[in-house]
Design a protein around this motif. Structure first.
Motif, PDB file in Angstrom:
ATOM      1  N   ARG A 124       0.813  -1.208   0.000  1.00  0.00           N
ATOM      2  CA  ARG A 124       0.000   0.000   0.000  1.00  0.00           C
ATOM      3  C   ARG A 124       0.852   1.266   0.000  1.00  0.00           C
ATOM      4  NH1 ARG A 124      -3.685  -0.978   5.005  1.00  0.00           N
ATOM      5  NH2 ARG A 124      -4.558   1.051   4.408  1.00  0.00           N
ATOM      6  N   ARG A 125       2.094   1.148   0.416  1.00  0.00           N
ATOM      7  CA  ARG A 125       2.962   2.334   0.377  1.00  0.00           C
ATOM      8  C   ARG A 125       3.470   2.642  -1.011  1.00  0.00           C
ATOM      9  NH1 ARG A 125       7.506   4.213   3.785  1.00  0.00           N
ATOM     10  NH2 ARG A 125       6.975   5.945   2.451  1.00  0.00           N
ATOM     11  N   GLY A 126       3.350   1.668  -1.920  1.00  0.00           N
ATOM     12  CA  GLY A 126       3.679   1.973  -3.308  1.00  0.00           C
ATOM     13  C   GLY A 126       4.951   1.340  -3.819  1.00  0.00           C
ATOM     14  N   LEU A 127       5.302   1.743  -5.038  1.00  0.00           N
ATOM     15  CA  LEU A 127       6.370   1.106  -5.791  1.00  0.00           C
ATOM     16  C   LEU A 127       7.719   1.179  -5.096  1.00  0.00           C
ATOM     17  CD1 LEU A 127       7.335  -0.241  -8.428  1.00  0.00           C
ATOM     18  CD2 LEU A 127       7.634   2.062  -9.379  1.00  0.00           C
ATOM     19  N   THR A 128       8.082   2.355  -4.579  1.00  0.00           N
ATOM     20  CA  THR A 128       9.423   2.495  -4.009  1.00  0.00           C
ATOM     21  C   THR A 128       9.616   1.593  -2.799  1.00  0.00           C
ATOM     22  OG1 THR A 128       8.671   4.403  -2.715  1.00  0.00           O
ATOM     23  CG2 THR A 128       9.698   4.849  -4.845  1.00  0.00           C
ATOM     24  N   THR A 129       8.584   1.436  -1.993  1.00  0.00           N
ATOM     25  CA  THR A 129       8.700   0.568  -0.820  1.00  0.00           C
ATOM     26  C   THR A 129       8.809  -0.892  -1.225  1.00  0.00           C
ATOM     27  OG1 THR A 129       7.429   2.138   0.513  1.00  0.00           O
ATOM     28  CG2 THR A 129       7.616  -0.098   1.354  1.00  0.00           C
ATOM     29  N   VAL A 130       8.028  -1.291  -2.216  1.00  0.00           N
ATOM     30  CA  VAL A 130       8.107  -2.674  -2.698  1.00  0.00           C
ATOM     31  C   VAL A 130       9.483  -2.956  -3.276  1.00  0.00           C
ATOM     32  CG1 VAL A 130       7.187  -4.298  -4.401  1.00  0.00           C
ATOM     33  CG2 VAL A 130       5.624  -2.860  -3.094  1.00  0.00           C
ATOM     34  N   ILE A 131      10.018  -2.029  -4.076  1.00  0.00           N
ATOM     35  CA  ILE A 131      11.346  -2.206  -4.661  1.00  0.00           C
ATOM     36  C   ILE A 131      12.401  -2.274  -3.561  1.00  0.00           C
ATOM     37  CG2 ILE A 131      13.130  -1.082  -6.038  1.00  0.00           C
ATOM     38  CD1 ILE A 131      10.950  -0.070  -7.875  1.00  0.00           C
ATOM     39  N   SER A 132      12.281  -1.402  -2.561  1.00  0.00           N
ATOM     40  CA  SER A 132      13.241  -1.408  -1.454  1.00  0.00           C
ATOM     41  C   SER A 132      13.257  -2.753  -0.743  1.00  0.00           C
ATOM     42  CB  SER A 132      12.904  -0.292  -0.466  1.00  0.00           C
ATOM     43  OG  SER A 132      13.756  -0.342   0.662  1.00  0.00           O
ATOM     44  N   GLN A 133      12.071  -3.271  -0.432  1.00  0.00           N
ATOM     45  CA  GLN A 133      11.997  -4.558   0.256  1.00  0.00           C
ATOM     46  C   GLN A 133      12.552  -5.687  -0.620  1.00  0.00           C
ATOM     47  OE1 GLN A 133      11.672  -5.425   3.173  1.00  0.00           O
ATOM     48  NE2 GLN A 133      10.326  -7.156   3.558  1.00  0.00           N
ATOM     49  N   ALA A 134      12.225  -5.661  -1.916  1.00  0.00           N
ATOM     50  CA  ALA A 134      12.702  -6.705  -2.827  1.00  0.00           C
ATOM     51  C   ALA A 134      14.229  -6.692  -2.933  1.00  0.00           C
ATOM     52  CB  ALA A 134      12.064  -6.535  -4.199  1.00  0.00           C
ATOM     53  N   LEU A 135      14.811  -5.494  -3.104  1.00  0.00           N
ATOM     54  CA  LEU A 135      16.260  -5.399  -3.218  1.00  0.00           C
ATOM     55  C   LEU A 135      16.953  -5.808  -1.925  1.00  0.00           C
ATOM     56  CD1 LEU A 135      16.698  -2.089  -5.258  1.00  0.00           C
ATOM     57  CD2 LEU A 135      17.029  -4.425  -6.054  1.00  0.00           C
ATOM     58  N   ARG A 136      16.407  -5.367  -0.808  1.00  0.00           N
ATOM     59  CA  ARG A 136      16.996  -5.733   0.475  1.00  0.00           C
ATOM     60  C   ARG A 136      16.944  -7.252   0.683  1.00  0.00           C
ATOM     61  NH1 ARG A 136      16.870  -1.705   4.861  1.00  0.00           N
ATOM     62  NH2 ARG A 136      16.673   0.372   3.956  1.00  0.00           N
ATOM     63  N   THR A 137      15.838  -7.865   0.271  1.00  0.00           N
ATOM     64  CA  THR A 137      15.711  -9.308   0.433  1.00  0.00           C
ATOM     65  C   THR A 137      16.752 -10.046  -0.403  1.00  0.00           C
ATOM     66  OG1 THR A 137      13.340  -9.103   0.870  1.00  0.00           O
ATOM     67  CG2 THR A 137      14.141 -11.269   0.200  1.00  0.00           C
ATOM     68  N   MET A 138      16.902  -9.631  -1.660  1.00  0.00           N
ATOM     69  CA  MET A 138      17.874 -10.285  -2.536  1.00  0.00           C
ATOM     70  C   MET A 138      19.304 -10.077  -2.040  1.00  0.00           C
ATOM     71  SD  MET A 138      16.394  -9.782  -6.409  1.00  0.00           S
ATOM     72  CE  MET A 138      16.249  -7.993  -6.307  1.00  0.00           C
ATOM     73  N   ILE A 139      19.615  -8.841  -1.668  1.00  0.00           N
ATOM     74  CA  ILE A 139      20.965  -8.529  -1.220  1.00  0.00           C
ATOM     75  C   ILE A 139      21.298  -9.261   0.068  1.00  0.00           C
ATOM     76  CG2 ILE A 139      22.394  -6.667  -0.299  1.00  0.00           C
ATOM     77  CD1 ILE A 139      21.049  -4.805  -2.326  1.00  0.00           C
ATOM     78  N   HIS A 140      20.326  -9.310   0.992  1.00  0.00           N
ATOM     79  CA  HIS A 140      20.598  -9.935   2.278  1.00  0.00           C
ATOM     80  C   HIS A 140      20.735 -11.447   2.144  1.00  0.00           C
ATOM     81  CE1 HIS A 140      19.899 -11.009   6.577  1.00  0.00           C
ATOM     82  NE2 HIS A 140      20.614  -9.914   6.748  1.00  0.00           N
ATOM     83  N   SER A 141      19.915 -12.075   1.306  1.00  0.00           N
ATOM     84  CA  SER A 141      20.039 -13.522   1.125  1.00  0.00           C
ATOM     85  C   SER A 141      21.375 -13.876   0.503  1.00  0.00           C
ATOM     86  CB  SER A 141      18.892 -14.037   0.253  1.00  0.00           C
ATOM     87  OG  SER A 141      18.935 -13.463  -1.039  1.00  0.00           O
ATOM     88  N   ARG A 142      21.850 -13.040  -0.411  1.00  0.00           N
ATOM     89  CA  ARG A 142      23.166 -13.255  -1.024  1.00  0.00           C
ATOM     90  C   ARG A 142      24.275 -13.098   0.013  1.00  0.00           C
ATOM     91  NH1 ARG A 142      24.277  -9.115  -5.655  1.00  0.00           N
ATOM     92  NH2 ARG A 142      24.397  -7.769  -3.826  1.00  0.00           N
ATOM     93  N   MET A 143      24.105 -12.138   0.917  1.00  0.00           N
ATOM     94  CA  MET A 143      25.108 -11.941   1.957  1.00  0.00           C
ATOM     95  C   MET A 143      25.164 -13.134   2.901  1.00  0.00           C
ATOM     96  SD  MET A 143      25.222  -9.264   5.082  1.00  0.00           S
ATOM     97  CE  MET A 143      24.137 -10.412   5.912  1.00  0.00           C
ATOM     98  N   GLU A 144      24.011 -13.697   3.234  1.00  0.00           N
ATOM     99  CA  GLU A 144      23.985 -14.855   4.131  1.00  0.00           C
ATOM    100  C   GLU A 144      24.736 -16.036   3.537  1.00  0.00           C
ATOM    101  OE1 GLU A 144      19.754 -15.238   4.671  1.00  0.00           O
ATOM    102  OE2 GLU A 144      19.866 -14.366   6.692  1.00  0.00           O
ATOM    103  N   VAL A 145      24.603 -16.226   2.214  1.00  0.00           N
ATOM    104  CA  VAL A 145      25.354 -17.298   1.547  1.00  0.00           C
ATOM    105  C   VAL A 145      26.856 -17.041   1.661  1.00  0.00           C
ATOM    106  CG1 VAL A 145      25.826 -18.388  -0.682  1.00  0.00           C
ATOM    107  CG2 VAL A 145      23.473 -17.842  -0.032  1.00  0.00           C
ATOM    108  N   GLY A 146      27.244 -15.786   1.453  1.00  0.00           N
ATOM    109  CA  GLY A 146      28.661 -15.439   1.552  1.00  0.00           C
ATOM    110  C   GLY A 146      29.208 -15.617   2.954  1.00  0.00           C
ATOM    111  N   MET A 147      28.426 -15.220   3.955  1.00  0.00           N
ATOM    112  CA  MET A 147      28.874 -15.362   5.336  1.00  0.00           C
ATOM    113  C   MET A 147      29.093 -16.830   5.693  1.00  0.00           C
ATOM    114  SD  MET A 147      29.235 -12.355   6.772  1.00  0.00           S
ATOM    115  CE  MET A 147      29.155 -12.708   8.525  1.00  0.00           C
ATOM    116  N   ALA A 148      28.204 -17.699   5.223  1.00  0.00           N
ATOM    117  CA  ALA A 148      28.362 -19.133   5.494  1.00  0.00           C
ATOM    118  C   ALA A 148      29.626 -19.672   4.833  1.00  0.00           C
ATOM    119  CB  ALA A 148      27.132 -19.886   4.999  1.00  0.00           C
ATOM    120  N   ALA A 149      29.959 -19.152   3.645  1.00  0.00           N
ATOM    121  CA  ALA A 149      31.155 -19.624   2.941  1.00  0.00           C
ATOM    122  C   ALA A 149      32.437 -19.200   3.653  1.00  0.00           C
ATOM    123  CB  ALA A 149      31.151 -19.104   1.508  1.00  0.00           C
TER     124      ALA A 149
END
Length: 389
Positions: free
Chosen positions: A241-266
Motif C-alpha cells: 500500500r505504500r507503493g512502488l518504491t517501498t516494494v522495490i526497497s523490500q525486494a532489493l533488500r531481500t535479494m541482497i541480504h540472502s546473497r550476503m547470508e550465503v557469503g557469510m556461510a562460505a
C-alpha cells in the motif's frame, strides 16, 4: 556511525580509527575513508549533532543536489529523437519501426536524479586538512573501496595495486553511485557504480589479507512487519500500500541480504582461522526501514536506532562474543552494556542530546504520515512500541 559507536564503547580497547584494514562499500566507503584518516567514530557522531572541529558541516546538498547537467544533456537529445520518430511515421513506416523510434525516446531520460560530485568535493576538502590524505598510497594499503564496473559486472578495488592512484574521494563517489540515484562515475575508462550491486560486504578482501577478527556492519536488512501488524502497530499490507518504491526497497533488500547470508556461510569454510562478527538491524526494526532516505533530518534518529540495536545485540550475545573477543585481546565491558541510561550522544562525548527543534524523532516515528498517510482513510495511527536503551 551509531553501530560503530556502540561497539567502540562496549569493547575495550577497540579504536575504530586505528584498525589494520578497512573495506568499504557505498556508505561504508565514506565511513571507512574517514576512519582511516584518523577521524574518530565520536567525531563522526558529533558532526551529526552540531559543528565539529575538523569536520565540515555535512549538509543536504552534499547528497541531494539535482543532476542538472545530466538533465540538460539528456533533454538536448529529445528534439532530435522526436523529429526522427515523427519522420519515420510520416513516411508511412510500418508500426514496428515507428514503435522502435518511439522506444528510442528512452535515451532522453536522465540516468540519475542527483549529482555525485558534491560528495567528492566534500571529501576532497575533508581529507586536505593536515594529517589526512586523499591518496591511497599514503595509507600503506589499509583502505580498500569497492565499486562495480557497469560494463563487465566485475569488482573494482580502489586502493589495491593498479587502482591506488585514484583519489580516495573519487573512489568513494564511485562506490556510492547507486544506479538511478547517481550517475556512473567514469574512472580510467570504466563506468563505476555502487559496489553493493555485486556484494553487500566484500569481506573476503580483508580476510585475504590475513585479518583474524573482522567486524562487519550491514544496514541493508529487509523488514519483517509481521509482529507489528499482529500487534496493531502497523496496518496489514503496509508495504504494498505504500507503493512502488517501498516494494522495490523490500525486494532489493531481500535479494541482497540472502546473497550476503550465503557469503557469510562460505567464510566459515574458506577462512576457518578467522572470526567474523556481523552487526545489523533486527528485521523488526521497522522505524529504520521506513525512514525516508530522501529526508536529511532523520539521520540523528537513525544513528540513535543503530546505536541502541547494536547494544541490544551485544547484550543478548555476550556469552558468545566475550570468549571470542578475548582471543583477540579484547574485552566486553559489562558495566557499559548494562547501563541503560547511555545514549549515542553521551558515548560520543556530548553532555546532552542535540537540540531537536523540528521534532526529529517525532517526524521519524510519525508513521501515520510516512505509511500511507493513514489519517486520510480514518485508520488508527500505528502506535510506537517501547524501546530499551
Amino acid at each position: 556511525m551509531g553501530a560503530l559507536q556502540a561497539l567502540e564503547e562496549a569493547v575495550t580497547p577497540l579504536d575504530c580509527s586505528a584498525l589494520d584494514v578497512y573495506v568499504g562499500v557505498s556508505a561504508g566507503a565514506f565511513v571507512g575513508a574517514c576512519l582511516v584518516n584518523g577521524i574518530t567514530t565520536s567525531q563522526l557522531v558529533r558532526s551529526l549533532a552540531d559543528a565539529e572541529p575538523g569536520v565540515p558541516p555535512f549538509t543536504a546538498d552534499v547528497l541531494f543536489t539535482p543532476a542538472y547537467r545530466e538533465f540538460a544533456r539528456r533533454g538536448a537529445e529529445l528534439p532530435q529523437l522526436l523529429a526522427r520518430a515523427a519522420w519515420r511515421m510520416a513516411r508511412g513506416a510500418d508500426a514496428g519501426a515507428a514503435l522502435r523510434s518511439l522506444g528510442q525516446l528512452g535515451r532522453a531520460l536522465p540516468v540519475a536524479l542527483f549529482d555525485g560530485d558534491p560528495l567528492r568535493r566534500y571529501l576532497a576538502a575533508l581529507f586536505a586538512k593536515r594529517g589526512r590524505t586523499d591518496d591511497f598510497r599514503d595509507l600503506d594499503g589499509r583502505l580498500v573501496v569497492v565499486a562495480a564496473d557497469l560494463g563487465s559486472a566485475q569488482p573494482i578495488r580502489f586502493g589495491e595495486p593498479g587502482w591506488d592512484h585514484v583519489p580516495i574521494s573519487r573512489a568513494v563517489q564511485a562506490s556510492s553511485a547507486l544506479p538511478v540515484l547517481y550517475a556512473p562515475v567514469r574512472v580510467d575508462g570504466r563506468d563505476c557504480v555502487d559496489g553493493v550491486l555485486l556484494k553487500t560486504m566484500h569481506a573476503s578482501v580483508a580476510l585475504d589479507r590475513g585479518v583474524e577478527l573482522l567486524l562487519c556492519v550491514n544496514p541493508i536488512v529487509p523488514v519483517d512487519t509481521g509482529g507489528a501488524v499482529r500487534s496493531g502497530l502497523l496496518p496489514d499490507g503496509i508495504l504494498v500500500r505504500r507503493g512502488l518504491t517501498t516494494v522495490i526497497s523490500q525486494a532489493l533488500r531481500t535479494m541482497i541480504h540472502s546473497r550476503m547470508e550465503v557469503g557469510m556461510a562460505a567464510y566459515e569454510t574458506r577462512y576457518p582461522d578467522a572470526d567474523v562478527l556481523l552487526f545489523e538491524p533486527p528485521p523488526d526494526e521497522y522505524e529504520m526501514f521506513f525512514a525516508n532516505v530522501f529526508a536529511f533530518a532523520p539521520r540523528r534518529a537513525v544513528c540513535e536506532l543503530a546505536y541502541s540495536a547494536t547494544r541490544r545485540d551485544l547484550r543478548a550475545r555476550r556469552a558468545e562474543f566475550g570468549p571470542l573477543l578475548a582471543r583477540h585481546g579484547l574485552e566486553l565491558r559489562d558495566d557499559v552494556l548494562d547501563d541503560c541510561t547511555r545514549t549515542v550522544w553521551r558515548a560520543a562525548g556530548l553532555a546532552h542530546a542535540p537540540a531537536d527543534p523540528r521534532g526529529l524523532r517525532r517526524s521519524l516515528f510519525r508513521l501515520h504520515e510516512m505509511l500511507l498517510g493513514a489519517e486520510d482513510e480514518g485508520e488508527e495511527r500505528p502506535r510506537r512500541r517501547p524501546r530499551a536503551g
